[in-house]
Design a protein around this motif. Structure first.
Motif, PDB file in Angstrom:
ATOM      1  N   PRO A   8       0.852  -1.249   0.222  1.00 40.05           N
ATOM      2  CA  PRO A   8      -0.049   0.021   0.003  1.00 40.05           C
ATOM      3  C   PRO A   8       0.834   1.350   0.034  1.00 40.05           C
ATOM      4  O   PRO A   8       1.923   1.314   0.410  1.00 40.05           O
ATOM      5  CB  PRO A   8      -0.755  -0.169   1.237  1.00 40.05           C
ATOM      6  CG  PRO A   8      -0.010  -0.848   2.355  1.00 40.05           C
ATOM      7  CD  PRO A   8       0.685  -1.967   1.193  1.00 40.05           C
ATOM      8  N   GLN A  21     -12.236   9.982   7.116  1.00 36.05           N
ATOM      9  CA  GLN A  21     -13.344   9.146   6.442  1.00 36.05           C
ATOM     10  C   GLN A  21     -13.994   9.746   5.307  1.00 36.05           C
ATOM     11  O   GLN A  21     -14.429   8.766   4.369  1.00 36.05           O
ATOM     12  CB  GLN A  21     -14.392   9.330   7.711  1.00 36.05           C
ATOM     13  CG  GLN A  21     -14.054   8.199   8.713  1.00 36.05           C
ATOM     14  CD  GLN A  21     -14.106   6.897   8.201  1.00 36.05           C
ATOM     15  OE1 GLN A  21     -14.583   6.450   7.289  1.00 36.05           O
ATOM     16  NE2 GLN A  21     -13.513   5.816   9.023  1.00 36.05           N
ATOM     17  N   ALA A  24     -11.636   8.936   2.298  1.00 37.45           N
ATOM     18  CA  ALA A  24     -11.885   7.319   1.881  1.00 37.45           C
ATOM     19  C   ALA A  24     -13.054   7.321   1.534  1.00 37.45           C
ATOM     20  O   ALA A  24     -13.161   6.345   0.366  1.00 37.45           O
ATOM     21  CB  ALA A  24     -11.476   6.493   3.286  1.00 37.45           C
ATOM     22  N   ARG A  28     -13.669   5.669  -2.494  1.00 40.91           N
ATOM     23  CA  ARG A  28     -14.371   4.363  -2.560  1.00 40.91           C
ATOM     24  C   ARG A  28     -15.532   4.413  -3.569  1.00 40.91           C
ATOM     25  O   ARG A  28     -15.781   3.705  -4.303  1.00 40.91           O
ATOM     26  CB  ARG A  28     -14.750   3.640  -1.248  1.00 40.91           C
ATOM     27  CG  ARG A  28     -13.846   3.181  -0.499  1.00 40.91           C
ATOM     28  CD  ARG A  28     -14.310   2.634   1.083  1.00 40.91           C
ATOM     29  NE  ARG A  28     -12.994   2.658   1.853  1.00 40.91           N
ATOM     30  CZ  ARG A  28     -13.269   3.078   3.331  1.00 40.91           C
ATOM     31  NH1 ARG A  28     -14.262   3.809   3.750  1.00 40.91           N
ATOM     32  NH2 ARG A  28     -12.259   3.068   4.062  1.00 40.91           N
ATOM     33  N   PRO A  33     -10.041   1.332  -3.919  1.00 46.47           N
ATOM     34  CA  PRO A  33      -9.851   0.909  -2.621  1.00 46.47           C
ATOM     35  C   PRO A  33      -9.115   1.916  -1.749  1.00 46.47           C
ATOM     36  O   PRO A  33      -8.167   2.137  -2.271  1.00 46.47           O
ATOM     37  CB  PRO A  33      -9.366  -0.664  -2.756  1.00 46.47           C
ATOM     38  CG  PRO A  33      -8.462  -0.635  -3.983  1.00 46.47           C
ATOM     39  CD  PRO A  33      -9.387   0.555  -4.744  1.00 46.47           C
ATOM     40  N   GLU A  35      -7.967   2.730   2.607  1.00 50.94           N
ATOM     41  CA  GLU A  35      -8.182   2.475   4.091  1.00 50.94           C
ATOM     42  C   GLU A  35      -7.490   3.558   4.751  1.00 50.94           C
ATOM     43  O   GLU A  35      -6.740   4.264   4.584  1.00 50.94           O
ATOM     44  CB  GLU A  35      -7.301   0.929   4.256  1.00 50.94           C
ATOM     45  CG  GLU A  35      -7.806  -0.115   3.933  1.00 50.94           C
ATOM     46  CD  GLU A  35      -7.058  -1.428   4.131  1.00 50.94           C
ATOM     47  OE1 GLU A  35      -6.205  -1.249   5.333  1.00 50.94           O
ATOM     48  OE2 GLU A  35      -6.633  -2.304   3.336  1.00 50.94           O
ATOM     49  N   ILE A  36      -7.840   3.609   6.162  1.00 53.20           N
ATOM     50  CA  ILE A  36      -7.490   4.459   6.916  1.00 53.20           C
ATOM     51  C   ILE A  36      -6.571   3.835   8.137  1.00 53.20           C
ATOM     52  O   ILE A  36      -7.060   2.860   8.563  1.00 53.20           O
ATOM     53  CB  ILE A  36      -8.536   5.271   7.647  1.00 53.20           C
ATOM     54  CG1 ILE A  36      -9.595   6.054   6.678  1.00 53.20           C
ATOM     55  CG2 ILE A  36      -7.856   6.314   8.664  1.00 53.20           C
ATOM     56  CD1 ILE A  36     -10.632   6.465   7.055  1.00 53.20           C
ATOM     57  N   ARG A  37      -5.401   4.182   8.117  1.00 48.09           N
ATOM     58  CA  ARG A  37      -4.368   3.578   9.275  1.00 48.09           C
ATOM     59  C   ARG A  37      -4.363   4.515  10.484  1.00 48.09           C
ATOM     60  O   ARG A  37      -4.460   5.735  10.268  1.00 48.09           O
ATOM     61  CB  ARG A  37      -3.101   3.247   8.626  1.00 48.09           C
ATOM     62  CG  ARG A  37      -3.047   2.275   7.406  1.00 48.09           C
ATOM     63  CD  ARG A  37      -3.118   1.083   8.138  1.00 48.09           C
ATOM     64  NE  ARG A  37      -3.533   0.031   7.195  1.00 48.09           N
ATOM     65  CZ  ARG A  37      -2.422  -0.864   6.488  1.00 48.09           C
ATOM     66  NH1 ARG A  37      -1.182  -0.762   7.005  1.00 48.09           N
ATOM     67  NH2 ARG A  37      -3.120  -1.663   5.579  1.00 48.09           N
TER      68      ARG A  37
END
Length: 122
Positions: A8, A21, A24, A28, A33, A35-37
């Protein structure tokens, strides 16, 4: 030599959970695709968010440029409160502080992209 699958790529970071959010969700919705880390760290230690770099937004490395271009094309957010209210709050913080927080800067906000999207090869 065997070709390794790329991991990633971090494309942006945000200091507020809702901003990460929203970014992201926009990715999407565009079919990318995302993701939040570092969500758990931010929830458990919100006071350390700036020191730790906020929430990281990641996408597959093969779609990095596409995701950056999509986020860069989003319109900037606009203020949701009237200008006079922001001026009054700024004055109160300058004058003596609200709740004993005189001299404290506001929390960082915004989505910070990690690099510019590259144009098409040509």
């Amino acid at each position: 030599m065997p070709r390794h699958k790329a991991g990633p790529a971090v494309i942006a970071h945000a200091y507020r959970w809702h901003e990460a959010q929203l970014a992201a969700a926009a990715l999407r919705a565009a079919g990318l695709p995302a993701e939040i880390r570092d969500g758990h760290t931010g929830a458990l230690m919100p006071h350390a968010g700036i020191a730790l770099g906020g929430f990281r937004l990641i996408v597959p490395a093969s779609r990095r440029d596409e995701a950056l271009a999509m986020l860069a094309g989003l319109p900037p957010p606009r203020a949701t409160q009237p200008l006079w209210l922001g001026c009054v709050l700024a004055f109160l913080v300058w004058w003596g502080g609200i709740g004993g927080m005189a001299g404290m800067p506001p929390m960082m906000s915004g989505l910070y992209l990690q690099g510019k999207a590259r144009g098409p090869a040509g």
